[in-house]
Design a protein around this motif. Structure first.
Motif, PDB file in Angstrom:
ATOM      1  N   SER A 134      79.669 -69.319  12.050  1.00 31.65           N
ATOM      2  CA  SER A 134      79.191 -70.244  13.064  1.00 31.65           C
ATOM      3  C   SER A 134      78.969 -71.638  12.474  1.00 31.65           C
ATOM      4  O   SER A 134      79.376 -72.639  13.060  1.00 31.65           O
ATOM      5  CB  SER A 134      77.895 -69.710  13.690  1.00 31.65           C
ATOM      6  OG  SER A 134      77.427 -70.603  14.662  1.00 31.65           O
ATOM      7  N   ARG A 135      78.340 -71.703  11.317  1.00 32.13           N
ATOM      8  CA  ARG A 135      78.100 -73.006  10.678  1.00 32.13           C
ATOM      9  C   ARG A 135      79.404 -73.669  10.249  1.00 32.13           C
ATOM     10  O   ARG A 135      79.555 -74.881  10.376  1.00 32.13           O
ATOM     11  CB  ARG A 135      77.178 -72.846   9.477  1.00 32.13           C
ATOM     12  CG  ARG A 135      75.717 -72.705   9.855  1.00 32.13           C
ATOM     13  CD  ARG A 135      74.851 -72.714   8.622  1.00 32.13           C
ATOM     14  NE  ARG A 135      75.144 -71.547   7.790  1.00 32.13           N
ATOM     15  CZ  ARG A 135      74.360 -70.500   7.670  1.00 32.13           C
ATOM     16  NH1 ARG A 135      73.207 -70.469   8.274  1.00 32.13           N
ATOM     17  NH2 ARG A 135      74.701 -69.474   6.927  1.00 32.13           N
ATOM     18  N   ARG A 136      80.343 -72.904   9.762  1.00 34.95           N
ATOM     19  CA  ARG A 136      81.606 -73.466   9.269  1.00 34.95           C
ATOM     20  C   ARG A 136      82.494 -73.990  10.383  1.00 34.95           C
ATOM     21  O   ARG A 136      83.237 -74.949  10.186  1.00 34.95           O
ATOM     22  CB  ARG A 136      82.377 -72.428   8.473  1.00 34.95           C
ATOM     23  CG  ARG A 136      81.737 -72.137   7.136  1.00 34.95           C
ATOM     24  CD  ARG A 136      82.596 -71.293   6.258  1.00 34.95           C
ATOM     25  NE  ARG A 136      83.808 -72.009   5.875  1.00 34.95           N
ATOM     26  CZ  ARG A 136      84.853 -71.418   5.327  1.00 34.95           C
ATOM     27  NH1 ARG A 136      84.832 -70.126   5.090  1.00 34.95           N
ATOM     28  NH2 ARG A 136      85.927 -72.112   5.008  1.00 34.95           N
ATOM     29  N   THR A 137      82.441 -73.364  11.544  1.00 35.67           N
ATOM     30  CA  THR A 137      83.363 -73.722  12.623  1.00 35.67           C
ATOM     31  C   THR A 137      82.716 -74.508  13.754  1.00 35.67           C
ATOM     32  O   THR A 137      83.422 -75.110  14.556  1.00 35.67           O
ATOM     33  CB  THR A 137      83.986 -72.453  13.235  1.00 35.67           C
ATOM     34  OG1 THR A 137      82.940 -71.658  13.814  1.00 35.67           O
ATOM     35  CG2 THR A 137      84.753 -71.655  12.204  1.00 35.67           C
ATOM     36  N   GLY A 138      81.393 -74.461  13.830  1.00 31.84           N
ATOM     37  CA  GLY A 138      80.711 -75.108  14.942  1.00 31.84           C
ATOM     38  C   GLY A 138      80.673 -74.246  16.195  1.00 31.84           C
ATOM     39  O   GLY A 138      80.105 -74.643  17.210  1.00 31.84           O
ATOM     40  N   SER A 171      79.365 -71.151  18.397  1.00 28.74           N
ATOM     41  CA  SER A 171      78.126 -70.374  18.445  1.00 28.74           C
ATOM     42  C   SER A 171      78.414 -68.910  18.099  1.00 28.74           C
ATOM     43  O   SER A 171      79.557 -68.445  18.212  1.00 28.74           O
ATOM     44  CB  SER A 171      77.500 -70.456  19.834  1.00 28.74           C
ATOM     45  OG  SER A 171      78.299 -69.765  20.782  1.00 28.74           O
ATOM     46  N   VAL A 172      77.391 -68.205  17.693  1.00 26.63           N
ATOM     47  CA  VAL A 172      77.538 -66.775  17.399  1.00 26.63           C
ATOM     48  C   VAL A 172      78.018 -66.054  18.657  1.00 26.63           C
ATOM     49  O   VAL A 172      78.886 -65.177  18.598  1.00 26.63           O
ATOM     50  CB  VAL A 172      76.204 -66.185  16.885  1.00 26.63           C
ATOM     51  CG1 VAL A 172      76.278 -64.666  16.777  1.00 26.63           C
ATOM     52  CG2 VAL A 172      75.831 -66.819  15.547  1.00 26.63           C
TER      53      VAL A 172
END
Length: 142
Positions: A2-6, A8-9
């Motif tokens: 989620s952080r790497r791609t933007g 959401s989970v």
């Protein structure tokens, strides 16, 4: 991921449910993502931004090369042209319909009398539920 791609989970799980993303499962069922998954998420996001739904994305996702970043969409097969052209035609028709609606709404607004404070239409006395037009003000198509 989620952080790497933007993404959401929740979006990542939705992509997985739709068959767009297939992470490996580690001990305890935890998802294990790799670099290819990062690329796939980028492509999915780019195709969604282009206005495609996930059903169509599932049909054409395999038609992009593995080279380049996630948002780089380099087609590798011609079979997707028919589906993408149909989606493009549907978008164009929706845009045309929206432009027609906007023009009609603009005509309605233009035909309405100006409010005393200049902020917008104000109904004349006794009109109540009308469009704020007097008997001499008409709008074509209404």
């Amino acid at each position: 991921m989620s952080r790497r791609t933007g993404a959401s989970v929740r979006a990542l799980r939705y992509y997985e449910e739709r068959g767009l993303l297939n992470p490996e499962r580690g001990n305890g069922g935890y998802r294990a993502y790799n670099e290819r998954d990062v690329t796939v998420v980028g492509r999915v996001q780019a195709l969604i931004s282009a206005g495609l739904n996930t059903e169509l994305i599932a049909q054409v996702l395999h038609c992009f090369s593995d080279g380049g970043g996630g948002h780089e969409l380099t087609p590798t097969c011609s079979e997707m042209v028919v589906a993408l052209s149909a989606a493009h035609d549907r978008m164009t028709a929706r845009i045309t319909d929206l432009e027609t609606s906007r023009e009609l709404l603009g005509a309605i607004i233009s035909a309405a009398p100006a409010a005393s404070d200049g902020s917008g239409p104000e109904p004349e006395a006794g009109e109540g539920a009308g469009l704020g037009r007097g008997p001499d003000q008409t709008v074509a198509g209404v």
